[in-house]
Every structure is written in C-alpha cells, then in structure tokens.
Design a protein around this motif. Structure first.
Motif, mmCIF file in Angstrom:
data_model
loop_
_atom_site.group_PDB
_atom_site.id
_atom_site.type_symbol
_atom_site.label_atom_id
_atom_site.label_comp_id
_atom_site.label_asym_id
_atom_site.label_seq_id
_atom_site.Cartn_x
_atom_site.Cartn_y
_atom_site.Cartn_z
ATOM 1 N N PRO A 53 0.825 -1.223 0.000
ATOM 2 C CA PRO A 53 0.000 0.000 0.000
ATOM 3 C C PRO A 53 0.853 1.264 0.000
ATOM 4 N N GLY A 54 0.546 2.223 -0.880
ATOM 5 C CA GLY A 54 1.254 3.476 -0.959
ATOM 6 C C GLY A 54 2.573 3.425 -1.698
ATOM 7 N N SER A 135 0.080 2.134 -5.906
ATOM 8 C CA SER A 135 -1.054 1.647 -5.133
ATOM 9 C C SER A 135 -1.514 2.702 -4.145
ATOM 10 N N SER A 136 -2.828 2.780 -3.916
ATOM 11 C CA SER A 136 -3.366 3.697 -2.918
ATOM 12 C C SER A 136 -2.924 3.262 -1.522
ATOM 13 N N ALA A 137 -2.791 4.241 -0.628
ATOM 14 C CA ALA A 137 -2.308 3.937 0.724
ATOM 15 C C ALA A 137 -3.276 3.059 1.499
ATOM 16 N N LYS A 138 -4.560 3.086 1.150
ATOM 17 C CA LYS A 138 -5.549 2.279 1.865
ATOM 18 C C LYS A 138 -5.869 0.980 1.150
ATOM 19 N N SER A 139 -5.173 0.693 0.051
ATOM 20 C CA SER A 139 -5.393 -0.552 -0.678
ATOM 21 C C SER A 139 -4.690 -1.710 0.025
ATOM 22 N N PRO A 140 -5.178 -2.933 -0.119
ATOM 23 C CA PRO A 140 -4.477 -4.101 0.437
ATOM 24 C C PRO A 140 -3.230 -4.431 -0.382
ATOM 25 N N ASP A 307 -6.404 8.718 -1.320
ATOM 26 C CA ASP A 307 -5.001 8.465 -1.032
ATOM 27 C C ASP A 307 -4.859 8.047 0.429
ATOM 28 N N GLY A 308 -3.604 7.994 0.923
ATOM 29 C CA GLY A 308 -3.370 7.540 2.288
ATOM 30 C C GLY A 308 -3.964 8.452 3.338
ATOM 31 N N GLY A 310 -6.813 9.923 3.176
ATOM 32 C CA GLY A 310 -8.268 9.927 3.076
ATOM 33 C C GLY A 310 -8.815 10.961 2.128
#
Length: 422
Positions: A53-54, A135-140, A307-308, A310
């Motif tokens: 993530p991120g 990858s988005s910061a909140k993605s697995p 993003d991370g 929010g």
C-alpha cells in the motif's frame, strides 16, 4: 533402408515447428527497476512482483506497444478493493480496480491465497517509457505483473483452415413412416324410440340465463313430449354451472414502470437509484400466463479513489444501461393478487468517466458486456387495467473500460412497480 532419411527429416521438421510455435506464442513479462523478488502463482505463467500500500513499481517499456497489467490481491477474504494508478512518466494514462473475488489459486512459495486475476490493457507511446504503477495507501497488498504485447504493426496473422466433416461410414436409416393419426368422432346422443303413434311436433327447449352472486349460471328447461295419449315424463329443470374466466385471460399487452434502489455486488458504496421500463406481450391465446418482452433500465455508480490521508484524488462515475429480452410466467394467487416470475438476458451499456480532483484531468470510456436478468414480483390489481406492487430482481454482468477492469455492472434491485394492461 531408404526410408530412414525421410523419417529423420520429418522428425527434425516437427521438432523445428514445435520450437517456432513455442517462441511465437511465448508470453513476455517485464521486470521492474531495482532488486525485486519474483512471486509465482500455481498454474499461472505470469511473473508477479509485490506492491505494498502506498508504494509503486517502475517498468521500462519501449513503445509503441500495448501492455497488459495483471493484478491479484493477497488474502482476499480479509481485504477490500485495491485501486492502482498507471502513469507514463508524469502523465496519468489510466486507473485499475482490483476486486477481492476469491479463487482457489495459491502462491507457489508460502501457499498464500490470492484473488482472481484482474487484467487491464494500456497503450505505451513511442520510445523508451517509464511506466509507474502506484497503489493507494488504503489498498491491500497486491501482486502485479506486466506483459509486453507485440508492437503495433508487427503482429503476425495465422490463417485457419476450416475442417471438412467426413461422410458417415454407416448410411443413415430410412425414415419410418409415422403412424397415421386416429380421428375421434364425437358421440351423438340417440333419441329414445317412441312406439305407437307418430311423433307430434315438439316444442323447442327454452334456455334462460340466471345470475347467482358473481358467477354466471344457465338454466335449461325441458317440457315433456306428448306421444299419443300417454305422457312420457313430467317437466325437468336442470341448472348447469359455467366456468368463470380469470382476469389474466383478457390481457394482451402489458407496460410497466419500476423505480427503486440497486445494491451493487462489489463494495462500491450505494445503494444507488435504479429505474426500469418493461413491455410484455402475451402471444398464447389459450393461456395468457406466458409472456415475451423487453426491459430497459438505468442506474449510476459513483466510486471515489482516495489516497493515504483519506483525500479523494479521483472519482469515477459510471452510467449503466441494461437491455434485456425477458420470458415471464404469471401465477394467480387470488382474484386480485398476481405473482410474476421472469428470466432473460441481453447486453449492458457502460458509459464511465474518471476525473481528477487535483489536476482537473478527465478520462472517459465505454463498454458493452453481456448480462443476465432474473427475479419476481407480486402485484395487486386495482382494476382490469391498473396494477401496483413490488419487485425484487438480480442483474449479473461485468465490463471493462480503458481505466477500470472487471467492474460489476449489476446487483440486487428492490423496486416499486406500476403496470398498465391492455
């Protein structure tokens, strides 16, 4: 002894052909910059790399050439959707949504479960380009593979020779002459013989309709026939009940308008507004329960990509228009309550747009995917023409555009409905 050289020549030719075919259809997967460990999945030839993530992966691709990005989520049972941004240098060329749809595949090392693979195609410009997958910061955690396709203008075409079916070895059997149908002759009641004097002129039977309650009855009266000086019988009065028609036997065409909510199958938020219009025709004159028709609908999906911190960086809006052919069947529950079940299929039109909140960028795309529609409704008939009720339906379909793949375009719908019957 003379046949051995020919045999060896054929054998070497087959080996050469197999080597050429394997090199022609081999998949070419790119490796990212830096020291990255290759991750393998059982029964999957793709060469994956871990994307936390991120973080981001950078691939050097020489264009012009299309590429395919493969994505899988690690431990999908405990994860949500994963959103990836794909950039060529500093320019955004698309977004990719990976859903945690479970699969039976496992990592070769560690035997960790992974989701079903999501595949999205992108085009790379001319020259050596840096393709960044972030990858988005909140993605697995996901694993990503990049397949480099054949360059535009260098594809090879293979001409397929159609197979010609062989003639059957056994001649077909002669068709048997079908048995002739037996015509049934209706029985005609015989007039009882009258002895003695010849018959006098008989008076006709008089029928008079009588209404009892809401059902229609018919009274049949017969007067005695005078034969000579003797009376054969006294007067006879018989009441015969006729079958009352149900209301569905009078209908020919039905139009319906349904309005309600749609619950999407993926974790995309919602519920969303949903509307349907249907037109059903009842072709069987002897049974108006069977119907054939069409249905057109509309609902809109809105997805925010954060993003991370929010913050919403991108938002996607997708207008979904399903067009389906339907087969319906009606089941009367009572004199005023009717149940309809339906099943059908067709196509779903997807019009999607991805917009950036910070750089005011905008990308649009469209797709057409097959869909399946089924459900049922319960209606209350106000009168012969008007009905109201409720409907529960299920639409199944999946589509991919230039910046999103494997997007579920259906879901479970709960609707209020109004029907007008001709």
């Amino acid at each position: 002894m003379k046949r051995k050289p020919a045999f060896y020549t054929i054998f070497l030719f087959l080996i050469f052909s197999l080597l050429m075919c394997s090199s022609l259809f081999a998949q070419e997967f790119a490796s990212p910059s830096g020291d990255r460990e290759v991750i393998s999945v059982d029964k999957d030839p793709a060469k994956y790399f871990l994307l936390k993530p991120g973080s981001e992966l950078i691939f050097k691709i020489t264009g012009p050439s299309p590429i395919k990005i493969y994505g899988r989520i690690l431990n999908p049972a405990k994860a949500g959707n994963a959103s990836l941004m794909v950039n060529q240098g500093s320019s955004l060329i698309g977004a990719m949504l990976i859903t945690p749809k479970a699969s039976s595949d496992l990592l070769t090392k560690g035997k960790i479960s992974v989701s079903q693979v999501s595949i999205q195609e992108f085009n790379v410009s001319d020259g050596e380009q840096q393709i960044k997958i972030k990858s988005s910061a909140k993605s697995p955690e996901v694993i990503v593979a990049v397949e480099v396709m054949a360059k535009k203008g260098s594809e090879q075409s293979i001409e397929l020779v159609p197979l010609v079916p062989l003639a059957p070895l056994v001649p077909p059997k002669k068709e048997e002459t079908p048995a002739k149908g037996i015509e049934l002759v209706p029985l005609v009641p015989l007039t009882p013989p009258v002895s003695g004097q010849p018959k006098k002129e008989e008076k006709p039977i008089v029928e008079s309709p009588v209404e009892k309650g809401t059902e229609k009855h018919r009274e049949i009266s017969a007067k005695p026939v005078d034969s000579g000086s003797k009376k054969v019988s006294t007067g006879i009065s018989t009441v015969v009940e006729t079958t009352q028609k149900t209301e569905i036997e009078d209908r020919h065409l039905l139009t319906g308008i349904d309005v309600g909510l749609l619950l999407p199958m993926q974790s995309l938020g919602g519920p969303f507004f949903n509307a349907d219009f249907s037109l059903i025709y009842y072709p069987v004159k002897s049974n108006r329960a069977f119907g054939l028709g069409i249905k057109a609908g509309f609902h809109n999906l809105n997805i925010d990509i954060v993003d991370g911190g929010g913050n919403v960086n991108y938002s996607m809006s997708a207008s979904i228009i399903p067009l389906n052919f339907l087969l319906s069947y009606s089941i009367p529950i009572s004199g005023k309550v009717l149940s309809d079940i339906f099943i059908g299929g067709g196509a779903t039109i997807v019009l999607a747009e991805l917009s950036g909140k910070r750089n005011n960028s905008s990308h649009s795309g469209s797709a057409i995917s097959p869909s399946i529609d089924l459900g049922g409704s319960v209606l209350y008939r106000i009168n012969k023409n008007n009905s109201i009720g409720g409907k529960v339906g299920f639409v199944l379909g999946r589509a991919s555009t230039d910046f999103v793949s494997d997007l579920d375009v259906g879901g479970i719908s709960v609707l209020g409905c109004y029907n007008f019957t001709f």
